[in-house]
Write an enzyme that holds these catalytic residues in place. Structure first.
Site, PDB file in Angstrom:
ATOM      1  N   CYS A  53     128.042 -29.545 -39.901  1.00 33.58           N
ATOM      2  CA  CYS A  53     128.944 -29.271 -41.030  1.00 33.58           C
ATOM      3  C   CYS A  53     128.110 -29.287 -42.307  1.00 33.58           C
ATOM      4  O   CYS A  53     127.494 -30.307 -42.646  1.00 33.58           O
ATOM      5  CB  CYS A  53     130.046 -30.323 -41.087  1.00 33.58           C
ATOM      6  SG  CYS A  53     131.027 -30.272 -42.602  1.00 33.58           S
TER       7      CYS A  53
ATOM      8  N   ASP B  93     129.756 -24.969 -56.970  1.00 27.67           N
ATOM      9  CA  ASP B  93     129.808 -23.958 -55.917  1.00 27.67           C
ATOM     10  C   ASP B  93     128.585 -23.035 -56.025  1.00 27.67           C
ATOM     11  O   ASP B  93     128.179 -22.641 -57.118  1.00 27.67           O
ATOM     12  CB  ASP B  93     131.096 -23.132 -56.038  1.00 27.67           C
ATOM     13  CG  ASP B  93     131.388 -22.341 -54.775  1.00 27.67           C
ATOM     14  OD1 ASP B  93     132.343 -22.691 -54.055  1.00 27.67           O
ATOM     15  OD2 ASP B  93     130.646 -21.362 -54.499  1.00 27.67           O
TER      16      ASP B  93
ATOM     17  N   ASN C  13     141.841 -23.544 -49.753  1.00 30.73           N
ATOM     18  CA  ASN C  13     142.031 -22.541 -48.713  1.00 30.73           C
ATOM     19  C   ASN C  13     142.085 -23.258 -47.369  1.00 30.73           C
ATOM     20  O   ASN C  13     141.190 -24.048 -47.055  1.00 30.73           O
ATOM     21  CB  ASN C  13     140.868 -21.541 -48.732  1.00 30.73           C
ATOM     22  CG  ASN C  13     140.781 -20.800 -50.059  1.00 30.73           C
ATOM     23  OD1 ASN C  13     141.803 -20.472 -50.647  1.00 30.73           O
ATOM     24  ND2 ASN C  13     139.578 -20.558 -50.537  1.00 30.73           N
TER      25      ASN C  13
ATOM     26  N   THR D 151     136.405 -20.864 -45.281  1.00 28.13           N
ATOM     27  CA  THR D 151     135.158 -20.519 -44.595  1.00 28.13           C
ATOM     28  C   THR D 151     134.351 -21.758 -44.208  1.00 28.13           C
ATOM     29  O   THR D 151     133.632 -21.722 -43.219  1.00 28.13           O
ATOM     30  CB  THR D 151     134.273 -19.598 -45.466  1.00 28.13           C
ATOM     31  OG1 THR D 151     133.973 -20.249 -46.693  1.00 28.13           O
ATOM     32  CG2 THR D 151     134.979 -18.277 -45.741  1.00 28.13           C
TER      33      THR D 151
ATOM     34  N   HIS E 297     135.250 -28.119 -43.788  1.00 25.34           N
ATOM     35  CA  HIS E 297     135.284 -29.491 -44.320  1.00 25.34           C
ATOM     36  C   HIS E 297     136.149 -29.400 -45.565  1.00 25.34           C
ATOM     37  O   HIS E 297     135.803 -28.665 -46.507  1.00 25.34           O
ATOM     38  CB  HIS E 297     133.857 -29.967 -44.620  1.00 25.34           C
ATOM     39  CG  HIS E 297     133.749 -31.368 -45.176  1.00 25.34           C
ATOM     40  ND1 HIS E 297     132.878 -32.313 -44.650  1.00 25.34           N
ATOM     41  CD2 HIS E 297     134.356 -31.980 -46.219  1.00 25.34           C
ATOM     42  CE1 HIS E 297     132.969 -33.437 -45.339  1.00 25.34           C
ATOM     43  NE2 HIS E 297     133.865 -33.261 -46.304  1.00 25.34           N
TER      44      HIS E 297
ATOM     45  N   HIS F 129     137.947 -29.104 -48.860  1.00 22.85           N
ATOM     46  CA  HIS F 129     137.408 -29.069 -50.221  1.00 22.85           C
ATOM     47  C   HIS F 129     138.419 -28.425 -51.151  1.00 22.85           C
ATOM     48  O   HIS F 129     139.192 -27.551 -50.744  1.00 22.85           O
ATOM     49  CB  HIS F 129     136.087 -28.294 -50.276  1.00 22.85           C
ATOM     50  CG  HIS F 129     136.149 -26.928 -49.651  1.00 22.85           C
ATOM     51  ND1 HIS F 129     136.110 -26.735 -48.294  1.00 22.85           N
ATOM     52  CD2 HIS F 129     136.280 -25.702 -50.199  1.00 22.85           C
ATOM     53  CE1 HIS F 129     136.196 -25.436 -48.031  1.00 22.85           C
ATOM     54  NE2 HIS F 129     136.312 -24.793 -49.175  1.00 22.85           N
TER      55      HIS F 129
ATOM     56  N   HIS G 120     138.658 -26.361 -54.736  1.00 25.08           N
ATOM     57  CA  HIS G 120     137.944 -25.619 -55.768  1.00 25.08           C
ATOM     58  C   HIS G 120     138.547 -25.986 -57.123  1.00 25.08           C
ATOM     59  O   HIS G 120     139.753 -25.805 -57.324  1.00 25.08           O
ATOM     60  CB  HIS G 120     138.104 -24.108 -55.568  1.00 25.08           C
ATOM     61  CG  HIS G 120     137.581 -23.590 -54.260  1.00 25.08           C
ATOM     62  ND1 HIS G 120     136.399 -22.874 -54.164  1.00 25.08           N
ATOM     63  CD2 HIS G 120     138.079 -23.658 -53.003  1.00 25.08           C
ATOM     64  CE1 HIS G 120     136.197 -22.526 -52.893  1.00 25.08           C
ATOM     65  NE2 HIS G 120     137.203 -22.985 -52.168  1.00 25.08           N
TER      66      HIS G 120
HETATM   67  P1  AMP Z   1     136.288 -21.688 -48.795  1.00 21.89           P
HETATM   68  O1  AMP Z   1     136.208 -20.190 -48.655  1.00 21.89           O
HETATM   69  O2  AMP Z   1     137.507 -22.183 -49.469  1.00 21.89           O
HETATM   70  O3  AMP Z   1     136.030 -22.386 -47.472  1.00 21.89           O
HETATM   71  O4  AMP Z   1     135.119 -22.082 -49.793  1.00 21.89           O
HETATM   72  C1  AMP Z   1     133.824 -22.390 -49.400  1.00 21.89           C
HETATM   73  C2  AMP Z   1     133.001 -22.402 -50.655  1.00 21.89           C
HETATM   74  O5  AMP Z   1     131.800 -23.113 -50.397  1.00 21.89           O
HETATM   75  C3  AMP Z   1     132.615 -21.023 -51.168  1.00 21.89           C
HETATM   76  O6  AMP Z   1     133.104 -20.842 -52.488  1.00 21.89           O
HETATM   77  C4  AMP Z   1     131.089 -21.045 -51.105  1.00 21.89           C
HETATM   78  O7  AMP Z   1     130.498 -20.370 -52.190  1.00 21.89           O
HETATM   79  C5  AMP Z   1     130.783 -22.526 -51.149  1.00 21.89           C
HETATM   80  N1  AMP Z   1     129.541 -22.938 -50.528  1.00 21.89           N
HETATM   81  C6  AMP Z   1     129.098 -22.638 -49.295  1.00 21.89           C
HETATM   82  N2  AMP Z   1     127.925 -23.244 -49.049  1.00 21.89           N
HETATM   83  C7  AMP Z   1     127.632 -23.968 -50.163  1.00 21.89           C
HETATM   84  C8  AMP Z   1     126.549 -24.818 -50.538  1.00 21.89           C
HETATM   85  N3  AMP Z   1     125.530 -25.079 -49.716  1.00 21.89           N
HETATM   86  N4  AMP Z   1     126.570 -25.376 -51.774  1.00 21.89           N
HETATM   87  C9  AMP Z   1     127.601 -25.127 -52.620  1.00 21.89           C
HETATM   88  N5  AMP Z   1     128.658 -24.350 -52.311  1.00 21.89           N
HETATM   89  C10 AMP Z   1     128.667 -23.779 -51.113  1.00 21.89           C
HETATM   90 ZN    ZN Z   2     131.999 -32.253 -42.752  1.00 22.74          ZN
END
Ligand code: AMP
Ligand code: ZN
Length: 112
Positions: A3, A29, A85, A93, A96, A98, A100
């Site tokens: 993860c 992000d 989301n 995507t 875990h 989160h 925004h």
């Molecule tokens: P979601 O589509 O809601 O799952 O959002 C996932 C978010 O994580 C996206 O906005 C990505 O740009 C962000 N993301 C993915 N990998 C990383 C990372 N290593 N560091 C910071 N943000 C990330």
């Molecule tokens: Zn996790």
């Protein structure tokens, strides 16, 4: 567990941290969609909003306290948006949980 956000919590993947305490981490992000785009996450692995229950919901309340503090620090006095989301149709995507925290521009509603 494979993860990426758990790895960010563990310091195994770099991030630009904006807030951290015992249970919550916030970091920028990687692909911002607004002038302020910060992810606020529980340090413990919760897969999605669909996995919130009475055993883990205290950290969710704390996430929203933290988000309000960060919004003030970031100068988002005229408003901001918090997005979660959840699942495939919700556009999640990273599996875990989160939130925004988005600010610094006007957001449309309903979201697409
Ligand atoms: P979601 O589509 O809601 O799952 O959002 C996932 C978010 O994580 C996206 O906005 C990505 O740009 C962000 N993301 C993915 N990998 C990383 C990372 N290593 N560091 C910071 N943000 C990330
Ligand atoms: Zn996790």
């Amino acid at each position: 567990m494979d993860c990426i956000f758990c790895k960010i919590v563990a310091g195994e993947i770099p991030s630009t941290k904006v807030y951290e305490d015992d249970t919550v981490l916030a970091f920028k992000d990687l692909n911002p969609t607004a002038p302020v785009h910060i992810l606020v996450i529980p340090k413990t692995h919760i897969a999605s909003a669909a996995d919130i229950d009475e055993s883990n919901s205290a950290v969710i309340a704390h996430i929203f306290e933290v988000a309000a503090v960060i919004a003030k620090e970031q100068g988002l006095d005229d408003g901001f948006r918090i997005v979660n989301n959840c699942g495939e149709l919700g556009g999640q995507t990273v599996k875990h949980l989160h939130f925004h925290l988005l600010g610094g521009r006007k957001f449309d509603w309903p979201a697409g």
